[in-house]
Design an enzyme around this catalytic site. Sequence first.
Site, PDB file in Angstrom:
ATOM      1  N   HIS A  87     -14.910   9.182  15.427  1.00  9.52           N
ATOM      2  CA  HIS A  87     -15.745   9.403  14.239  1.00  9.52           C
ATOM      3  C   HIS A  87     -16.323   8.081  13.756  1.00  9.52           C
ATOM      4  CE1 HIS A  87     -12.691   7.972  11.274  1.00  9.52           C
ATOM      5  NE2 HIS A  87     -11.794   8.566  12.041  1.00  9.52           N
ATOM      6  N   ASP A  89     -17.480   7.321  10.578  1.00  9.71           N
ATOM      7  CA  ASP A  89     -17.251   6.919   9.195  1.00  9.71           C
ATOM      8  C   ASP A  89     -15.918   6.201   9.050  1.00  9.71           C
ATOM      9  OD1 ASP A  89     -16.038   9.475   9.791  1.00  9.71           O
ATOM     10  OD2 ASP A  89     -15.551   9.663   7.661  1.00  9.71           O
ATOM     11  N   ASP A 126     -10.124   1.985  12.230  1.00 13.01           N
ATOM     12  CA  ASP A 126     -10.010   3.444  12.206  1.00 13.01           C
ATOM     13  C   ASP A 126     -11.357   3.995  11.767  1.00 13.01           C
ATOM     14  OD1 ASP A 126      -9.383   6.122  11.802  1.00 13.01           O
ATOM     15  OD2 ASP A 126      -8.257   5.740   9.954  1.00 13.01           O
ATOM     16  N   GLU A 156     -15.278  12.333   8.970  1.00 10.78           N
ATOM     17  CA  GLU A 156     -13.914  12.738   9.309  1.00 10.78           C
ATOM     18  C   GLU A 156     -12.957  12.480   8.158  1.00 10.78           C
ATOM     19  OE1 GLU A 156      -9.773  12.051  10.861  1.00 10.78           O
ATOM     20  OE2 GLU A 156     -11.118  10.681   9.814  1.00 10.78           O
ATOM     21  N   GLU A 157     -13.162  11.370   7.454  1.00  7.04           N
ATOM     22  CA  GLU A 157     -12.158  10.894   6.505  1.00  7.04           C
ATOM     23  C   GLU A 157     -12.076  11.704   5.221  1.00  7.04           C
ATOM     24  OE1 GLU A 157     -10.017   8.942   7.374  1.00  7.04           O
ATOM     25  OE2 GLU A 157     -10.755   7.413   8.759  1.00  7.04           O
ATOM     26  N   ASP A 180      -8.742   8.510  18.343  1.00  9.66           N
ATOM     27  CA  ASP A 180      -8.477   8.266  16.920  1.00  9.66           C
ATOM     28  C   ASP A 180      -6.985   8.183  16.609  1.00  9.66           C
ATOM     29  OD1 ASP A 180      -9.031   7.842  14.262  1.00  9.66           O
ATOM     30  OD2 ASP A 180      -9.300   9.960  13.782  1.00  9.66           O
ATOM     31  N   HIS A 474      -6.779   2.695   5.972  1.00 11.90           N
ATOM     32  CA  HIS A 474      -7.067   3.261   4.656  1.00 11.90           C
ATOM     33  C   HIS A 474      -6.637   2.358   3.507  1.00 11.90           C
ATOM     34  CE1 HIS A 474      -7.167   7.673   6.333  1.00 11.90           C
ATOM     35  NE2 HIS A 474      -7.797   6.803   7.107  1.00 11.90           N
TER      36      HIS A 474
END
Length: 501
Positions: A87, A89, A126, A156-157, A180, A474
Site C-alpha cells: 500500500h 499510504d 510501513d 490501507e491505514e 506488508d 505508526h
Amino acid sequence: MPTPEPRTDTKAGPFAGLQPARLWQLFEELTRIPRPSKKEEAVLAWVDAWAESRGLELRKDAIGNRLVRVPGSAGREAAPAVALQAHVDMVSEKHSWSTFDPDAGKILIQREKDWIVAPETTLGADNGIGVVLMMYLAESTDLPHGPLELLFTVDEETGLTGAAQLDPAMVTAPTLLNLDSEEDGFLYIGCAGGADTTLHFERERRFVADGWSGVSISVSGLSGGHSGGEIHLDRGNSLKLLARTLREIGVRTPFRIHSISGGNKRNAIPREARAELVLAPSPDAMHRVEEAVAASLEAARAHYGSREPSVAMTAIAGAPAAAALDEPDSRRLVALLTAIPNGVLAMSQSIPGLVETSTNLAVVTTKSNADGGGISITSSSRSSDRQAMEEAVDTLASIGALAGCRIESFDKYGGWKPAPESKVVRLAAGVHQRLFGTGATITAIHAGLECGLFAEKFPGIDMVSFGPDIRGPHAPGERVSIPSTEKFARWLGGVLTEMSA
C-alpha cells in the site's frame, strides 16, 4: 508529477553507500513525497510516471488503486503470473514539538548503525519498503521471474479502503505476495479482522458562572505504536491514563469538562491526551488537582516502569472556559472512558503467543456547540475469530448505550484463515532455508492485512505475507533494518525465480 523537495538533513545523507543502491534511492525519493491516507495523489503520480517511463501496462480502478504489469524474463514469459502487493499510504505521526511533518513530505532521516530512523516522525517504511521493492525487482535485469502484477493499493491505514474497493478484474494471478509484514524471517499466513466503533456522547456544554477556575490536564511522553502488532506489549494508552487522572481529581474536588482530546489514528495507540476543566470555587482546588495528578503519575510510573520511561502528566492553571458539561455529565463521561475495554482481550488457542482479540481506545474528539456539541470516542477492535469480534463490538455498544451514547460501527473487514500447507508457503519457506541456512518462522498476525479482503475477493488465491524488520510503525522513531531489507530483497527475488522455473 510533484517534484520531491531537496533533503534537509545531513550532507552525506543517511542512504549513502547502502545496497541495493537502487532500492534505497527509490525509498529516499518516496520519503520526500507526502502520502497520508486518503491523500495519495502525489505518490500515485510518482508510481504512474515510473510505470509509463518504462513502457509498462498501467491500470487504475475507481478508488485509485494501481496495477502495473511486468512481462516475464526471457524464457519465462509463459510462467503463471504472480501478484506483488503493497500500500502506498502511510501513518503520518509526529512529536508535537517537531518542525518536521510527513504530511508535507518533510521527514528527518538518520542512520543509526544498522537502522534507517525517523527520530521525530513516522518514517513510512510501513509500507514504503514494499512499494519500492516491487519497483526495484521489476527494474532488475539479473533476476529471472515470470509475469508480475504489481498492485499498489490506497488508504490501507484508515480502514483497508483500497483493498475493500479493489476492482477484482484487475488481478488475474493465482498467487499473491503481500509485502506488508515487519519481521525478518517470518512468513505470515493469517491475520485478524477488525471493526471500528464510535460512541457519540452528545451533551451540550452549559454556561460557567463566575468564580470557577480553569485548568488543563495533559498526558504525554508515551511510546504509542501499532494497535495490532504492539497491543500485547501493555504500553500506556494516554486516553485511559487521562480518564484515571480525572477520576483521581473528582475524588478530591468537583469539576466540569470543557473538552477532551487525544489520539488521531484509529490504528495507533494514543501517546498524548488533554482535558480542559473548570473547577468549582474553592481556595485549594488547584492544590487538590496537583495532588491528584501527582498521584496518578506515580501510579503510572509504578505500573509501566521501563515500558514507559518518559510518561508525563501536567496540570496548568488558566482562564476558565465560558461553557462546559455539567457535573453529572462530566462524571458520566469519565466513567464511560474508564469502562471502555482497552488492550488484549483474549489469546489465540491455536498459535502460542498470538493475540486473538483486542480493543484499542484510539481517538477522542470534542465538537463545538456550533457543530452539535458532544464528544466522539472511537475504538478499534481486532480478532481472528468472527464471534469474538462481534462480542467485542457488542461490548462497546452496550457500554455506550448505558451512557446514553449514539453508536456507530464501521470499517468492518474479515480475517484471513491460515493455510500452513499451501504451495506458496512451502516454496517461500524452502527458499529461505536454501538461501540463509535457517527455516522461516510461519505464523499469523494480530493486525489487519489486506490479505483478509483479498481472500474474500479472490476465493482460492494462494497468499503469503512477509517483509524486513520494521520497528515502531505508526509512531515517531519508526525504523527499518538495513541488513534485513537487503536480505528480504534476496528472499523475495529467490521466491519469484523459483516460482517461474
